[in-house]
Write a protein that holds these residues in place. Structure first.
Motif, short mmCIF file in Angstrom:
data_model
loop_
_atom_site.label_atom_id
_atom_site.label_comp_id
_atom_site.label_asym_id
_atom_site.label_seq_id
_atom_site.Cartn_x
_atom_site.Cartn_y
_atom_site.Cartn_z
N SER A 1 0.80 -1.22 0.00
CA SER A 1 0.00 0.00 0.00
C SER A 1 0.83 1.27 0.00
CB SER A 1 -0.92 0.00 1.23
OG SER A 1 -0.14 -0.15 2.41
N GLN B 1 21.03 0.28 -8.09
CA GLN B 1 19.94 0.35 -9.07
C GLN B 1 19.83 -0.88 -9.97
OE1 GLN B 1 20.52 4.34 -10.70
NE2 GLN B 1 18.79 5.09 -9.52
N HIS C 1 16.92 3.27 -3.52
CA HIS C 1 17.54 2.19 -4.30
C HIS C 1 18.83 1.69 -3.67
CE1 HIS C 1 20.24 5.30 -5.64
NE2 HIS C 1 19.28 5.96 -6.25
N THR D 1 9.25 8.57 5.48
CA THR D 1 8.82 9.84 6.06
C THR D 1 7.97 9.62 7.31
OG1 THR D 1 8.90 11.04 3.97
CG2 THR D 1 7.39 11.89 5.63
N ILE D 2 7.06 8.67 7.25
CA ILE D 2 6.19 8.42 8.41
C ILE D 2 7.01 7.88 9.58
CG2 ILE D 2 4.28 7.00 9.27
CD1 ILE D 2 2.97 7.35 6.51
N PHE E 1 -2.11 4.51 4.87
CA PHE E 1 -2.14 3.92 3.53
C PHE E 1 -2.90 2.60 3.45
CE2 PHE E 1 1.38 6.87 3.19
CZ PHE E 1 1.16 7.42 1.94
N GLN F 1 12.46 -5.16 -10.54
CA GLN F 1 11.47 -4.28 -11.17
C GLN F 1 10.76 -3.41 -10.13
OE1 GLN F 1 9.29 -7.27 -13.50
NE2 GLN F 1 10.28 -6.42 -15.31
N ILE F 2 11.57 -2.86 -9.22
CA ILE F 2 11.05 -1.93 -8.24
C ILE F 2 11.96 -0.70 -8.23
CG2 ILE F 2 9.93 -3.61 -6.72
CD1 ILE F 2 12.42 -3.66 -5.01
N ALA F 3 11.40 0.42 -7.76
CA ALA F 3 12.21 1.65 -7.71
C ALA F 3 13.09 1.65 -6.47
CB ALA F 3 11.30 2.87 -7.70
N TYR G 1 0.02 14.09 4.67
CA TYR G 1 -0.82 13.04 4.09
C TYR G 1 -2.29 13.33 4.36
CZ TYR G 1 3.53 10.46 3.47
OH TYR G 1 4.78 10.08 3.10
N ARG H 1 10.99 15.90 0.86
CA ARG H 1 9.95 15.44 -0.05
C ARG H 1 9.54 16.49 -1.09
NH1 ARG H 1 7.65 10.92 1.79
NH2 ARG H 1 7.26 10.67 -0.44
N HIS I 1 4.59 3.46 -0.71
CA HIS I 1 5.88 3.58 -1.38
C HIS I 1 6.98 3.71 -0.31
CE1 HIS I 1 9.03 5.72 -3.66
NE2 HIS I 1 8.46 5.24 -4.76
N HIS J 1 9.44 5.63 0.13
CA HIS J 1 9.73 6.98 0.60
C HIS J 1 8.66 7.47 1.58
CE1 HIS J 1 12.90 9.86 -0.85
NE2 HIS J 1 12.32 10.55 0.10
N ASP J 2 7.42 7.08 1.33
CA ASP J 2 6.35 7.46 2.26
C ASP J 2 6.50 6.71 3.58
OD1 ASP J 2 4.97 9.25 0.48
OD2 ASP J 2 4.30 7.50 -0.65
#
Lengths: 409, 154
Positions: free
Chosen positions: A344, A369, A365, A352-353, A408, A376-378, B8, B126, A346, A348-349
């Motif tokens: 659910s 990379q 990454h 941050t949380i 999320f 196949q993921i960032a 968010y 961000r 990303h 980076h999210d």
């Protein structure tokens, strides 16, 4: 476990982070850099307060003492990593510089167009880009050994990358992105069958007490001080003495010469040949202190603590729906790194949380990379533990993940 | 409301879950790729301009974090049907709101979903996630050079 909690040796772990009153720090970004014990901090502090002087050139008291301390640090490190001689320990800025040094002074000096270098799909960019630059410059060819879906090296597939043209294999001992412990000794043996030289990237392995260069059997081993509770800006290139002495200098300058005249300059042997200019003296001494500290704690104790926290974290994260842990399923096949994605959210999210809860992880990454492309993921969210982390840290991480799910789902 | 809820907000989460104007635009007159290697955000923006230069259709695709996805989704809604001049003004406002250390000079209440992004400023790590969609739009309108947040001249 021993009664003494190493956590109290690391002053930063007592602080709070973030806005307002902040939250107690939960530091889970140890694969990026480790925190420093008071023993290392005080050693560096004392050097500048009491002992600072340049090395190798003064006849005065402080300079001779600083030279002694610098040399003792080299001896301490040589002993810790199983080097045959202190002269095999070259001080550099870190793993990246160590690999660039080998790419320039070893491979760059003797490889021909068409020669092949084997690397793996799980390398850190520091063990990819120097070889790509060399490929562009010299026309050498890079061969990429694949990784399995579980983020491991398949030795047969690795062997298949070698040929009579292979001159060097350069691979990591431990994946920084996944924590996978590679069968480095077997990989060295395969390279030897083809007569290739071997560089092992020890940036992640060294902190977990895995380095014995005599046992490993490679030609070069590179690591950074800051990932093993030492200062940043200092690292080590270990190389076989006869190889190092056969290589041209990496940089020119003072302290690396035997004699400079208008017509001609002759160079000193290793390690001075590769340490042009005033080195990071306090860093080297601090790194020696870091190894003293770790030896005092005991590598068995360090591994036991890390394994406990890794097993506990793996179990707790595994209970959460929508979390996928990348890398080996068996925690005995990896160091205390958990690289994960959530259906659910990303990475980076997630990062941050968790940060607003005082929890420091890495999201992205991980300078790997090509490995992310394979999956196949960032990127992933990566929690990497050290021996000073404990189960409370894992519980806080789980609370943070619960908050991610609140936003999320 | 704590800082995190500023970032968010429901509007952001809703745009992340159901991005508006998603997909490729078959008859696009301009397209550009945007990449934020720090975060891994990777998007494509497609625009269709009529003879007057008005953007009468826009869409985007990609894999990105919630902030980038929502910001790009909101961007497509904010510029659809607008003239080049209106879009340039809107983009300037958006970038000011997202990057300025000062309070925005325009009235956030008039900006609709757009205003939901103001909380990003409290999270400096961000901001590039939020600006990527707008920079990629500018590129799509100007000739389509790939945008890379780590190669900006800023």
């Amino acid at each position: 476990m021993s009664d003494r909690d190493p956590r109290s040796d690391f002053p930063i772990l007592a602080r709070r982070v973030g806005s307002g009153e902040g939250k107690p720090l939960v530091y889970l970004d140890n694969a990026a850099t480790t925190q420093k014990p008071i023993h290392v901090i005080e050693t560096v502090d004392r050097f500048y307060r009491q002992e600072n002087a340049n090395i190798h050139r003064g006849v005065h008291y402080l300079s001779m003492n600083a030279t002694d301390a610098y040399d003792r640090a080299r001896e301490r490190i040589a002993e810790t990593i199983g080097a045959a001689h202190p002269a095999e320990v070259v001080f550099v800025r870190g793993t990246t510089e160590a690999i660039n040094l080998v790419a320039s002074s070893f491979a760059g000096d003797r490889f021909q167009p068409g020669d092949e270098i084997v690397i793996t799909r799980m390398e850190h960019h520091a063990n990819i880009v120097p070889w790509q630059l060399l490929a562009q410059k010299l026309g050498v060819v890079l061969k990429w050994a694949p990784v399995t879906d579980s983020g491991e090296i398949d030795l047969d597939a690795f062997r298949a990358c070698f040929s009579e043209e292979t001159k060097l294999a350069a691979f990591t001992q431990v994946s920084n992105a996944l924590g996978t412990i590679n069968p480095a000794k077997e990989m060295v043996a395969i390279a030897r069958e083809f007569g290739a030289h071997v560089l092992v990237d020890g940036a992640q392995g060294v902190a977990h007490g895995m380095v014995n260069v005599a046992d490993l059997g490679a030609d070069f081993y590179a690591f950074s001080g800051h990932k093993v509770v030492g200062p940043d800006g200092i690292g080590v290139l270990w190389g076989r003495r006869e190889l190092l002495d056969s290589m041209p200098p990496y940089q020119g300058g003072g302290d690396m010469i035997a004699r400079v005249s208008v017509e001609k300059t002759t160079f000193r042997d290793s390690p001075e040949r590769f340490e042009a200019g005033t080195p990071n003296i306090s860093g080297a001494i601090g790194l020696g202190a870091a190894f003293d500290y770790l030896a005092g704690l005991g590598w068995d104790e360090i591994r036991r603590r890390e394994q406990d926290v890794l097993d506990y974290a793996t179990e707790r994260l595994g209970e959460i729906e929508g979390i996928r842990i990348l890398g080996p399923a068996d925690t005995r096949g990896k160091v205390a790194v958990i690289s994960f994605t959530m259906d659910s959210a990303h990475p980076h999210d997630i990062g941050t949380i968790l940060d607003t809860e005082g929890i420091a992880i890495r999201a992205g990454h991980h300078c790997a990379q090509p490995l992310m492309d394979f999956y196949q993921i960032a990127g992933t969210a990566r929690a990497s533990f050290a021996f000073y982390n404990n189960r409370d840290d894992v519980d806080r991480l789980m609370d943070g993940i619960a908050k991610v799910k609140k936003f999320f789902g | 409301m704590d800082d995190l809820s500023d970032l968010y907000q429901d509007i952001i989460l809703s745009h992340n879950k159901r991005p508006r104007n998603q997909g490729e635009l078959a008859n696009a007159t301009g397209t550009a790729e945007g990449y934020n290697p720090l975060c891994g955000d990777h998007i494509h923006v497609y625009v269709h301009q009529d003879e007057s230069g008005k953007v009468d259709d826009i869409s985007f695709t990609g894999k990105a974090c919630a902030i980038c996805t929502a910001s790009t989704s909101i961007m497509t809604e904010a510029v659809k049907g607008k003239s080049r001049e209106e879009i340039d003004a809107k983009a300037a406002e958006a970038l000011e709101m997202l990057t300025s250390k000062e309070e925005p000079t325009f009235d956030l209440l008039e900006q609709g979903d757009f205003a939901a992004l103001a909380g990003v400023r409290q999270f400096p790590a961000r901001i590039k996630c939020a600006t990527l969609g707008w920079h990629t739009l500018e590129s799509a309108l100007k000739g389509g050079e790939t945008v890379n947040t780590e190669k900006e001249d800023e």
